[in-house]
Design a protein around this motif. Structure first.
Motif, PDB file in Angstrom:
ATOM      1  N   ASP A   1      -3.162   4.257   0.265  1.00  0.00           N
ATOM      2  CA  ASP A   1      -3.497   4.953   1.506  1.00  0.00           C
ATOM      3  C   ASP A   1      -3.544   6.448   1.180  1.00  0.00           C
ATOM      4  OD1 ASP A   1      -3.710   6.067   3.997  1.00  0.00           O
ATOM      5  OD2 ASP A   1      -1.845   5.235   4.789  1.00  0.00           O
ATOM      6  N   VAL A   2      -4.749   7.025   1.123  1.00  0.00           N
ATOM      7  CA  VAL A   2      -4.945   8.360   0.563  1.00  0.00           C
ATOM      8  C   VAL A   2      -5.357   9.353   1.641  1.00  0.00           C
ATOM      9  CG1 VAL A   2      -6.209   9.731  -1.134  1.00  0.00           C
ATOM     10  CG2 VAL A   2      -5.619   7.354  -1.649  1.00  0.00           C
ATOM     11  N   GLN A   3      -4.698  10.501   1.626  1.00  0.00           N
ATOM     12  CA  GLN A   3      -5.103  11.647   2.426  1.00  0.00           C
ATOM     13  C   GLN A   3      -5.265  12.843   1.494  1.00  0.00           C
ATOM     14  OE1 GLN A   3      -1.773  11.766   5.278  1.00  0.00           O
ATOM     15  NE2 GLN A   3      -3.255  11.300   6.888  1.00  0.00           N
ATOM     16  N   VAL A   4      -6.310  13.623   1.719  1.00  0.00           N
ATOM     17  CA  VAL A   4      -6.547  14.844   0.951  1.00  0.00           C
ATOM     18  C   VAL A   4      -6.398  16.039   1.876  1.00  0.00           C
ATOM     19  CG1 VAL A   4      -8.192  16.150  -0.460  1.00  0.00           C
ATOM     20  CG2 VAL A   4      -8.161  13.643  -0.589  1.00  0.00           C
ATOM     21  N   VAL A   5      -5.612  17.020   1.455  1.00  0.00           N
ATOM     22  CA  VAL A   5      -5.512  18.281   2.195  1.00  0.00           C
ATOM     23  C   VAL A   5      -5.867  19.414   1.245  1.00  0.00           C
ATOM     24  CG1 VAL A   5      -3.796  17.454   3.838  1.00  0.00           C
ATOM     25  CG2 VAL A   5      -3.046  18.501   1.712  1.00  0.00           C
ATOM     26  N   ALA A   6      -6.574  20.407   1.761  1.00  0.00           N
ATOM     27  CA  ALA A   6      -7.027  21.488   0.891  1.00  0.00           C
ATOM     28  C   ALA A   6      -7.358  22.726   1.701  1.00  0.00           C
ATOM     29  CB  ALA A   6      -8.263  21.050   0.103  1.00  0.00           C
ATOM     30  N   ARG A   7      -7.174  23.876   1.084  1.00  0.00           N
ATOM     31  CA  ARG A   7      -7.575  25.126   1.729  1.00  0.00           C
ATOM     32  C   ARG A   7      -9.090  25.186   1.859  1.00  0.00           C
ATOM     33  NH1 ARG A   7      -7.084  30.373  -1.810  1.00  0.00           N
ATOM     34  NH2 ARG A   7      -8.910  29.333  -2.664  1.00  0.00           N
TER      35      ARG A   7
ATOM     36  N   MET B   1       0.853  -1.204   0.000  1.00  0.00           N
ATOM     37  CA  MET B   1       0.000   0.000   0.000  1.00  0.00           C
ATOM     38  C   MET B   1       0.883   1.246   0.000  1.00  0.00           C
ATOM     39  SD  MET B   1      -2.831   1.280   2.793  1.00  0.00           S
ATOM     40  CE  MET B   1      -3.926  -0.097   2.515  1.00  0.00           C
ATOM     41  N   THR B   2       0.660   2.122  -0.974  1.00  0.00           N
ATOM     42  CA  THR B   2       1.435   3.350  -1.120  1.00  0.00           C
ATOM     43  C   THR B   2       0.683   4.509  -0.489  1.00  0.00           C
ATOM     44  OG1 THR B   2       2.332   2.518  -3.200  1.00  0.00           O
ATOM     45  CG2 THR B   2       2.588   4.871  -2.758  1.00  0.00           C
ATOM     46  N   LYS B   3       1.393   5.334   0.288  1.00  0.00           N
ATOM     47  CA  LYS B   3       0.771   6.532   0.842  1.00  0.00           C
ATOM     48  C   LYS B   3       0.789   7.652  -0.195  1.00  0.00           C
ATOM     49  CE  LYS B   3       1.561   5.794   5.768  1.00  0.00           C
ATOM     50  NZ  LYS B   3       2.066   6.382   7.031  1.00  0.00           N
ATOM     51  N   VAL B   4      -0.376   8.242  -0.434  1.00  0.00           N
ATOM     52  CA  VAL B   4      -0.512   9.312  -1.424  1.00  0.00           C
ATOM     53  C   VAL B   4      -1.183  10.507  -0.756  1.00  0.00           C
ATOM     54  CG1 VAL B   4      -1.327   9.965  -3.708  1.00  0.00           C
ATOM     55  CG2 VAL B   4      -0.834   7.558  -3.215  1.00  0.00           C
ATOM     56  N   LEU B   5      -0.582  11.681  -0.929  1.00  0.00           N
ATOM     57  CA  LEU B   5      -1.166  12.916  -0.420  1.00  0.00           C
ATOM     58  C   LEU B   5      -1.720  13.703  -1.599  1.00  0.00           C
ATOM     59  CD1 LEU B   5      -1.567  14.718   2.108  1.00  0.00           C
ATOM     60  CD2 LEU B   5       0.597  15.838   1.509  1.00  0.00           C
ATOM     61  N   VAL B   6      -3.021  13.892  -1.607  1.00  0.00           N
ATOM     62  CA  VAL B   6      -3.687  14.654  -2.666  1.00  0.00           C
ATOM     63  C   VAL B   6      -3.911  16.071  -2.170  1.00  0.00           C
ATOM     64  CG1 VAL B   6      -5.733  14.855  -4.127  1.00  0.00           C
ATOM     65  CG2 VAL B   6      -4.803  12.589  -3.583  1.00  0.00           C
ATOM     66  N   VAL B   7      -3.469  17.055  -2.947  1.00  0.00           N
ATOM     67  CA  VAL B   7      -3.649  18.461  -2.591  1.00  0.00           C
ATOM     68  C   VAL B   7      -4.783  19.026  -3.442  1.00  0.00           C
ATOM     69  CG1 VAL B   7      -2.582  20.741  -2.496  1.00  0.00           C
ATOM     70  CG2 VAL B   7      -1.220  18.699  -1.964  1.00  0.00           C
ATOM     71  N   GLY B   8      -5.865  19.433  -2.780  1.00  0.00           N
ATOM     72  CA  GLY B   8      -7.023  19.979  -3.484  1.00  0.00           C
ATOM     73  C   GLY B   8      -8.238  19.094  -3.315  1.00  0.00           C
ATOM     74  N   ALA B   9      -9.377  19.705  -2.958  1.00  0.00           N
ATOM     75  CA  ALA B   9     -10.599  18.944  -2.689  1.00  0.00           C
ATOM     76  C   ALA B   9     -11.749  19.359  -3.589  1.00  0.00           C
ATOM     77  CB  ALA B   9     -10.997  19.089  -1.217  1.00  0.00           C
TER      78      ALA B   9
ATOM     79  N   ALA C   1       3.129  25.883   0.561  1.00  0.00           N
ATOM     80  CA  ALA C   1       3.904  25.215  -0.491  1.00  0.00           C
ATOM     81  C   ALA C   1       3.463  23.761  -0.523  1.00  0.00           C
ATOM     82  CB  ALA C   1       5.401  25.313  -0.205  1.00  0.00           C
ATOM     83  N   LEU C   2       3.827  23.058  -1.591  1.00  0.00           N
ATOM     84  CA  LEU C   2       3.521  21.633  -1.632  1.00  0.00           C
ATOM     85  C   LEU C   2       4.274  20.923  -0.509  1.00  0.00           C
ATOM     86  CD1 LEU C   2       3.611  20.864  -5.473  1.00  0.00           C
ATOM     87  CD2 LEU C   2       1.595  21.032  -3.989  1.00  0.00           C
ATOM     88  N   PRO C   3       3.625  20.024   0.193  1.00  0.00           N
ATOM     89  CA  PRO C   3       4.261  19.356   1.343  1.00  0.00           C
ATOM     90  C   PRO C   3       5.492  18.552   0.916  1.00  0.00           C
ATOM     91  CG  PRO C   3       1.892  18.997   1.317  1.00  0.00           C
ATOM     92  CD  PRO C   3       2.235  19.603   0.005  1.00  0.00           C
ATOM     93  N   ASP C   4       6.361  18.340   1.876  1.00  0.00           N
ATOM     94  CA  ASP C   4       7.565  17.538   1.641  1.00  0.00           C
ATOM     95  C   ASP C   4       7.220  16.075   1.905  1.00  0.00           C
ATOM     96  OD1 ASP C   4      10.105  16.678   1.179  1.00  0.00           O
ATOM     97  OD2 ASP C   4      10.935  17.387   3.081  1.00  0.00           O
ATOM     98  N   ALA C   5       6.414  15.509   1.012  1.00  0.00           N
ATOM     99  CA  ALA C   5       5.977  14.124   1.139  1.00  0.00           C
ATOM    100  C   ALA C   5       6.510  13.327  -0.048  1.00  0.00           C
ATOM    101  CB  ALA C   5       4.454  14.061   1.184  1.00  0.00           C
ATOM    102  N   PRO C   6       6.687  12.017   0.109  1.00  0.00           N
ATOM    103  CA  PRO C   6       7.273  11.216  -0.972  1.00  0.00           C
ATOM    104  C   PRO C   6       6.437  11.175  -2.244  1.00  0.00           C
ATOM    105  CG  PRO C   6       7.373  10.031   1.125  1.00  0.00           C
ATOM    106  CD  PRO C   6       6.502  11.228   1.346  1.00  0.00           C
ATOM    107  N   LEU C   7       5.092  11.184  -2.099  1.00  0.00           N
ATOM    108  CA  LEU C   7       4.222  11.076  -3.265  1.00  0.00           C
ATOM    109  C   LEU C   7       3.029  12.012  -3.106  1.00  0.00           C
ATOM    110  CD1 LEU C   7       3.419   9.821  -5.945  1.00  0.00           C
ATOM    111  CD2 LEU C   7       2.482   7.862  -4.692  1.00  0.00           C
ATOM    112  N   ILE C   8       2.943  12.982  -4.017  1.00  0.00           N
ATOM    113  CA  ILE C   8       1.896  14.003  -3.966  1.00  0.00           C
ATOM    114  C   ILE C   8       1.152  14.008  -5.298  1.00  0.00           C
ATOM    115  CG2 ILE C   8       1.448  16.495  -3.861  1.00  0.00           C
ATOM    116  CD1 ILE C   8       3.939  16.731  -2.086  1.00  0.00           C
ATOM    117  N   VAL C   9      -0.157  14.190  -5.221  1.00  0.00           N
ATOM    118  CA  VAL C   9      -0.955  14.468  -6.414  1.00  0.00           C
ATOM    119  C   VAL C   9      -1.471  15.897  -6.276  1.00  0.00           C
ATOM    120  CG1 VAL C   9      -2.941  13.821  -7.820  1.00  0.00           C
ATOM    121  CG2 VAL C   9      -1.603  12.050  -6.669  1.00  0.00           C
TER     122      VAL C   9
END
Length: 309
Positions: free
Chosen positions: A26-32, A1-9, A153-161
């Protein structure tokens, strides 16, 4: 399972997140902004490729999304209905470049005056006030989360969308992104079932999109305009143009006014950027076709992550 951080909702971020979660990530979404606060929430959300390029990729993404929306329309809770409608033209034109994405495309034999040409097809109409919460709930049912966070800024994460829309001007330092202001008027639903489009004036896109409980009437295409406040004079012009196209609108009660800023770019950006050990999949710049392209782009994003892992 790959952790993915999605920016924008918005609809792009949520659709990508759903596809990724369905693929086992494994998905997390963060957004303003939370989903119902985004530009996506303002959209009339008729499936229609608008202000999005390049043509070949947009046609493929649009066709994939059309099929998904047609399937989702079988679920009442999604707020999606497939409705027939027409685009009206002042002068005769060949079939639009995206017509192959539509299974029911046909020319109008006798367009109403003063129009000289046009075409008709069945198209999904997505009620975003219903669909976005449904999509959000679908995502959470898959174990993903959506968190409000205004990122500098875009987070310092290994994999971002990166699905940040206009926010990518800052987050991705992409100043080819420009807002295209769209103002709409929402009217009471009085029994209108067909949608209508007049795209003859590039600065004054006119459309009438009936939903279950209201009718969205637009609009504008004001490039470089960041103003999110509705303008009363513009609203009157929108209604006058719409009533010429659909006279039955005359006298319909106005429910509300809305403005959204479309994230326009010379071409949609959907690619992978590598920064050392980090991977950023960019998916933004969908112009006025975010909903129309959402599922096609989400599938491509998921495939990119799977094949570049």
């Amino acid at each position: 399972m790959t952790k993915v951080l999605v920016v924008g909702a918005g609809v792009i971020g949520l659709s990508c997140a759903v596809r990724l979660a369905e693929a086992g990530h494994d998905v997390q979404v963060v957004a303003r902004d939370l989903p119902t606060e985004t530009t996506s929430s303002v959209a009339a959300a008729l499936w229609y490729p608008y202000l999005a390029f390049p043509q070949e990729r947009v046609t493929a993404w649009s066709a994939a999304s059309y099929k998904e929306f047609a399937d989702l329309a079988e679920i009442p809770e999604t707020g999606i209905r497939v409705r027939r409608g027409s685009e009206l033209l002042k002068d005769p034109q060949p079939d639009p470049w995206w017509s192959s994405a539509v299974p029911s495309f046909e020319r109008l034999p006798a367009p109403p005056p003063p129009y000289a040409d046009g075409w008709s097809f069945e198209s999904p109409v997505i009620d975003m006030a219903v669909y976005l919460p449904w999509l959000h709930a679908r995502l959470e049912s898959l174990g993903a989360t959506v968190t409000r966070h205004d990122l500098p800024a875009l987070p310092d994460a290994p994999l971002i969308v990166n699905c940040s829309g206009l926010g990518a001007r800052d987050l991705a330092a992409d100043h080819s992104l420009t807002p295209v202001r769209g103002q709409v008027v929402v009217l009471e639903q009085f029994g209108l079932n067909e949608w209508w489009i007049d795209d003859n004036d590039p600065e004054r896109l006119s459309y009438v999109v009936p939903r279950t409980h209201d009718i969205v009437v637009g609009g504008t295409a004001q490039h470089g305009d960041w103003n999110r406040d509705p303008d009363a004079g513009t609203a009157q012009t929108i209604l006058a143009r719409a009533e010429r196209m659909v006279p039955a609108l005359a006298g319909a009660r106005v429910l509300r006014h809305k403005v959204g800023l479309r994230p326009a770019r010379p071409t949609v950006r959907l690619d992978v950027e590598r920064l050392g050990d980090r991977r950023i999949v960019h998916c933004y710049g969908h112009g006025g076709a975010g909903v129309t392209l959402s599922w096609g782009c989400a599938t491509e994003v998921t495939n990119l992550i799977t094949t570049t892992t």
